[in-house]
Scaffold this active site. Structure first.
Site, short mmCIF file in Angstrom:
data_model
loop_
_atom_site.label_atom_id
_atom_site.label_comp_id
_atom_site.label_asym_id
_atom_site.label_seq_id
_atom_site.Cartn_x
_atom_site.Cartn_y
_atom_site.Cartn_z
N GLU A 22 43.81 146.41 -14.74
CA GLU A 22 42.44 146.24 -15.23
C GLU A 22 41.68 145.21 -14.39
O GLU A 22 40.47 145.34 -14.18
CB GLU A 22 42.46 145.80 -16.70
CG GLU A 22 42.78 146.90 -17.70
CD GLU A 22 41.61 147.87 -17.90
OE1 GLU A 22 40.53 147.63 -17.35
OE2 GLU A 22 41.80 148.87 -18.62
N ASP B 261 52.21 141.47 -33.66
CA ASP B 261 53.03 142.39 -32.88
C ASP B 261 54.50 142.03 -33.07
O ASP B 261 54.87 140.85 -33.03
CB ASP B 261 52.62 142.26 -31.40
CG ASP B 261 53.29 143.26 -30.49
OD1 ASP B 261 54.54 143.30 -30.48
OD2 ASP B 261 52.57 143.98 -29.77
N HIS C 264 49.15 151.54 -19.67
CA HIS C 264 47.70 151.72 -19.56
C HIS C 264 47.15 151.22 -18.23
O HIS C 264 46.42 151.93 -17.53
CB HIS C 264 46.99 151.00 -20.71
CG HIS C 264 45.50 151.07 -20.62
ND1 HIS C 264 44.79 152.24 -20.78
CD2 HIS C 264 44.57 150.11 -20.35
CE1 HIS C 264 43.50 152.01 -20.63
NE2 HIS C 264 43.34 150.72 -20.36
N GLU D 274 52.24 151.97 -27.14
CA GLU D 274 51.26 153.06 -27.15
C GLU D 274 51.59 154.17 -28.14
O GLU D 274 50.70 154.69 -28.80
CB GLU D 274 51.10 153.64 -25.74
CG GLU D 274 50.26 152.78 -24.81
CD GLU D 274 48.78 152.73 -25.21
OE1 GLU D 274 48.32 153.66 -25.89
OE2 GLU D 274 48.11 151.75 -24.87
N PHE E 40 50.99 132.53 -23.11
CA PHE E 40 51.70 133.70 -23.63
C PHE E 40 52.19 134.61 -22.51
O PHE E 40 53.18 135.33 -22.66
CB PHE E 40 50.79 134.51 -24.57
CG PHE E 40 50.59 133.88 -25.92
CD1 PHE E 40 51.64 133.76 -26.81
CD2 PHE E 40 49.34 133.42 -26.31
CE1 PHE E 40 51.46 133.20 -28.07
CE2 PHE E 40 49.14 132.86 -27.56
CZ PHE E 40 50.19 132.74 -28.45
N LYS F 31 35.20 147.03 -29.03
CA LYS F 31 35.74 148.35 -29.36
C LYS F 31 37.13 148.23 -29.97
O LYS F 31 37.95 147.40 -29.57
CB LYS F 31 35.80 149.24 -28.11
CG LYS F 31 34.44 149.62 -27.59
CD LYS F 31 34.48 150.86 -26.70
CE LYS F 31 35.20 150.63 -25.42
NZ LYS F 31 35.04 151.80 -24.49
N GLY G 194 47.12 144.59 -26.54
CA GLY G 194 45.93 145.42 -26.74
C GLY G 194 46.06 146.43 -27.86
O GLY G 194 45.12 146.67 -28.62
N VAL G 195 47.24 147.05 -27.99
CA VAL G 195 47.43 148.05 -29.05
C VAL G 195 47.30 147.39 -30.42
O VAL G 195 46.60 147.91 -31.32
CB VAL G 195 48.80 148.73 -28.91
CG1 VAL G 195 49.12 149.59 -30.14
CG2 VAL G 195 48.83 149.61 -27.65
N LEU G 196 47.96 146.26 -30.60
CA LEU G 196 47.90 145.55 -31.88
C LEU G 196 46.47 145.14 -32.20
O LEU G 196 46.00 145.29 -33.35
CB LEU G 196 48.82 144.32 -31.82
CG LEU G 196 49.03 143.43 -33.05
CD1 LEU G 196 47.86 142.53 -33.35
CD2 LEU G 196 49.43 144.24 -34.25
#
Length: 554
Positions: free
Chosen positions: A362, A214, A450, A245, A347, A314, A277-279
């Site tokens: 989440e 990232d 998100h 995103e 991190f 996923k 999460g995107v990466l």
């Protein structure tokens, strides 16, 4: 076959005469007794097959004759008449009564499909008895036809049987990957071999590795990452991507594939995916596609990705359809497991408060559907955890609480995902907060992350649960207070009747014909429902107005 007789004297006489005559003959021609011409005319008007069926039916009930079965050559149609029903079948090979029954043959397995009524006989092949089977399928279906004549209406029921053969290949894909907690702040320490070891064992002298990073992570930790491998005599090649995103598109996957081709990544060489999460989603897609699948190691660097994106299988990107000119959330993706995950909560310290709150969206979801203990931890310590950035100091967070929140979240996710990795079961409690949030995130120009969208969705579902009588208002207010402490939004100006109902329709498409929307019945307990109406959504939106929300503005 069934015959519906109309009210006419002539047809009644014809049928009565048939019954008398079949005691003497099975001929399908008109009876030879002295009948009136009108009766003979009715008999003659019947289709020959119908006359044959009537004769066979009467013969069978009087015990004077039995129906016969006619053998046919391979591939020919077989028709039988039995008790007034026509039975047709199509066979691919002929059999005799001397053949052993399938269940009597060694190694034979039989399956019955309750939906189609098909029976499948499976015979293992000698050289691959656990994987390859010769199969034969037998199925039947009924066909009804109606024909009118001048004297009657004839309804014919035909049972059509089909027999086909083929082969079945059975292979169980072994899925196993470790989610490793790394001692806080040590992952990029050259003294810690975990990061290098995760990239696999290589022949002596193979001194290069590949990583997708990232760009925000590279700006903060890039030097430490490169120095880690330099200290071990390894040359690190990188592909730097934006991790927002808007960047979660197929073009990002193409960029990774391009750099992999130039690097000449080997078939069994694990590469590193370091970022949010995107990466991780983009890198997972590339790993799945390159050479039809190469191993990769997830290194999540945000609270959200540590408890969510890193632990499942996923991967996916948003897709802009050229036909509809609409962008669809995670419409293109794969189920593809990492070879391992390395989690270092240090991190999180580089994230701002909003991003940490975003991760709690989440975690709150998991607490509401699965764990009252986790909810109580958020209720008591959530605000302090944001301030401490999950770093042990004098922030007032008791020792072990931050790690307990992380551990519980990951464990709950794995417990829910593990038995249902490929989502064969679509009633999933971890889909809580993921019905209305998808469209909220895709609103053009909306400043919403998100986890924030998931939380808005989650609170709206709390209100739906209240309106259904699943929970009391006291629980709704308690959830609202906890979400507010975590600086999470609970409403959006974009959440209206149109978006909410469209979200329900999209859920029906995504979850195969039913809404399957998770709602809580208590803190830590949930069910899935599929009967939410537009009127119900409208009432929930009215109830939402009674709360003082921390809104995300337009």
């Amino acid at each position: 076959m069934t015959i519906k007789t109309i009210t006419k004297k002539s047809s009644e006489l014809a049928l009565a005469s048939i019954r008398e005559d079949t005691a003497k003959t099975v001929a399908t021609e008109a009876p030879t007794t002295g009948l009136p011409k009108s009766v003979l005319a009715v008999w003659a008007s019947l289709d020959p097959e119908v006359r044959a069926a009537l004769v066979a039916a009467e013969t069978d009930t009087t015990g004077n004759a039995a129906p016969t079965t006619k053998s046919t050559p391979s591939g020919e149609s077989l028709s039988q008449t039995r008790n007034g029903s026509s039975v047709s079948s199509f066979t691919s090979s002929s059999t005799t009564s001397d053949d052993p029954k399938p269940e009597e043959q060694e190694g034979i397995m039989i399956e019955d499909c309750p939906e189609s009524g098909t029976q499948i006989v499976m015979k293992p092949l000698e050289r691959a008895p656990n994987n390859v089977f010769e199969i034969s399928k037998t199925s039947s279906r009924e066909q009804t036809t109606t024909r009118k004549t001048s004297a009657s209406t004839i309804t014919t029921k035909t049972t059509i049987m089909t027999h086909t053969k083929g082969w079945r290949n059975v292979f169980s894909l072994p899925i196993s990957y470790d989610v490793n907690m790394v001692t806080n702040g040590t992952l990029l320490d050259p003294e810690n071999p975990q990061l290098l070891e995760a990239t696999g064992a290589h022949v002596e002298g193979y001194n290069r590795r590949f990583a997708v990073i990232d760009d925000a992570v590279d700006a903060i930790y890039g030097d430490k990452i490169r120095n880690y491998f330099k200290a071990k005599g390894i040359e690190l090649s990188t592909c730097i991507l934006k991790g927002g995103e808007p960047d979660k598109r197929p073009a990002a996957v193409d960029k990774v594939l391009d750099v992999m081709c130039a690097y000449k990544l080997r078939r069994r060489e694990p590469f590193l995916a370091i970022g949010g999460g995107v990466l991780l989603d983009i890198a997972g897609m590339a790993a799945c596609m390159y050479r039809r699948g190469v191993p990769f190691v997830r290194v999540p660097t945000t609270l959200l990705s540590i408890v969510d994106a890193s632990v499942g299988v996923k991967n996916g990107v948003d897709y802009c359809c050229a036909v509809t000119d609409e962008t669809y959330k995670n419409r293109v993706g794969s189920f593809y497991a990492p070879s391992s995950c390395l989690l270092d909560t240090a991190f999180i310290a580089s994230q701002d408060d909003r991003n940490i709150s975003n991760g709690f969206g989440e975690i709150m979801k998991l607490a509401l559907v699965r764990s009252s203990d986790l909810f109580e931890l958020l209720e008591t310590h959530g605000c302090a955890l944001i301030g401490s950035k999950f770093v042990a100091d004098d922030s007032g967070v008791p020792d072990g609480v931050s790690q307990r929140v992380i551990d519980l979240s990951i464990q709950i996710m794995l417990e829910e995902l593990g038995p249902n990795l490929w989502e064969q079961k679509l009633e999933r409690c971890v889909d809580y907060g993921h019905t209305f949030s998808k469209l909220l995130e895709m609103v053009p120009g909306a400043d919403i992350m998100h986890g924030e969208a998931v939380n808005i969705d989650g609170f709206f579902c709390c209100v739906l649960s209240y309106l259904r009588g699943y929970i009391k208002m006291e629980i709704v207010e308690r959830v609202f207070a906890c979400m507010t402490k975590l600086s999470l939004p609970t409403d959006s100006p974009y959440l209206d009747s149109k978006l909410s109902w469209q979200s329900c329709k999209d859920a029906v498409e995504h979850r195969h014909g039913e809404q399957r929307i998770p709602l809580i019945t208590d803190i830590g307990e949930s069910i899935c429902v599929s009967d939410i109406t537009p009127e119900e959504l409208g009432r929930a939106l009215e109830v939402m107005k009674k709360f003082e929300h921390k809104n995300l503005g337009k």
